[in-house]
Design a protein around this motif. Sequence first.
Motif, short mmCIF file in Angstrom:
data_model
loop_
_atom_site.label_atom_id
_atom_site.label_comp_id
_atom_site.label_asym_id
_atom_site.label_seq_id
_atom_site.Cartn_x
_atom_site.Cartn_y
_atom_site.Cartn_z
N ARG A 18 -16.62 50.96 63.64
CA ARG A 18 -15.74 51.87 64.37
C ARG A 18 -14.34 51.27 64.37
O ARG A 18 -14.16 50.11 63.99
N TRP B 274 -20.58 44.30 69.60
CA TRP B 274 -19.71 44.60 68.46
C TRP B 274 -18.73 43.45 68.25
O TRP B 274 -18.04 43.04 69.17
N PRO C 186 -15.49 56.36 61.81
CA PRO C 186 -16.70 55.53 61.75
C PRO C 186 -17.35 55.54 60.36
O PRO C 186 -17.29 56.54 59.65
N ARG D 2 -20.64 46.15 63.65
CA ARG D 2 -21.97 45.91 64.20
C ARG D 2 -22.88 45.43 63.06
O ARG D 2 -24.03 45.80 62.95
N ARG E 115 -28.82 61.07 60.00
CA ARG E 115 -27.63 60.24 59.83
C ARG E 115 -27.74 58.97 60.65
O ARG E 115 -28.12 58.98 61.82
N GLN E 116 -27.42 57.84 60.03
CA GLN E 116 -27.50 56.56 60.71
C GLN E 116 -26.36 56.40 61.71
O GLN E 116 -25.30 57.01 61.58
N GLU E 117 -26.61 55.55 62.71
CA GLU E 117 -25.54 55.18 63.62
C GLU E 117 -24.49 54.40 62.84
O GLU E 117 -24.82 53.60 61.96
N PRO E 118 -23.21 54.61 63.12
CA PRO E 118 -22.18 53.89 62.36
C PRO E 118 -22.24 52.38 62.60
O PRO E 118 -22.59 51.93 63.70
N GLU E 119 -21.91 51.64 61.56
CA GLU E 119 -21.84 50.18 61.67
C GLU E 119 -20.41 49.71 61.88
O GLU E 119 -20.19 48.55 62.22
N SER F 85 -20.90 54.58 58.10
CA SER F 85 -22.34 54.36 58.16
C SER F 85 -22.86 54.01 56.77
O SER F 85 -22.26 54.42 55.75
#
Length: 242
Positions: free
Chosen positions: A8, A27, A107, A79, A2-6, A109
């Motif tokens: 939040r 951010w 979040p 982000r 799973r990717q880091e969220p872009e 992603s």
Amino acid sequence: MRQEPEVRSYAVTHPAGTVVPPQPPGWHQVLLAASGAMTVEVRDGGWFVPPGAAVVVAAGETHRIRTTARTRLRNLYLRTDDPGPTRVVAVVGLLRELLLTAVARAPLSRDVPHAVALLDLLALELAAAPAVEPLRLPMPDDPIARVVAARILADPGGSDGIDDLCRGSGAARRTVERRFVAETGLGVARWRRRARLAAALEALARGEPPSRVAAAVGYATPSAFGAMVKAELGHTPGAVLR
């Protein structure tokens, strides 16, 4: 994996007062008052942000929010690509719904198809959102000019003349005027009028009656106050708050 969220989010309802939202490095932020109005303060000044508008804050721009009544704040952290300079934009229709949906679902992603579609459309709508010319009160950096600015902000409706405001600041009126114009683009009298307008709009956003607000910021009648607001912003006080 799973990717880091872009994206939040931070959603909260605040009473009247000053709020310093979380400001994680790297951010960008979009600040929206889902109800109520707010003043966003940055290092070189601040903006009164009316209902129906949001502030896009570039990463690294230190800021705080001042609310005049109970306000529902919705803060979106991005982000993604640079959303452009810090500015105030109109938030109506689709963009408003996209922002509120993103806040509620964050979040987010890019490994989730629905999130990709939402983020792409949000980026397009945010880029196309018309800029709003907010009530901006630029702060001077010069220490002598700041002394005079602080006196004005302490009593926006005060009756002291410009000579009285400059007396004891460390420089003569002519010097103070030059420094104000050089650093803010406004002379002292125009800067004070802008400060009075900012204080008045905050009071109106709290629900105070126009007659009381006009008197508090130095105007004899609501009509004289309304004429000043229209001269500064091109709209009546009620239209600005709507």
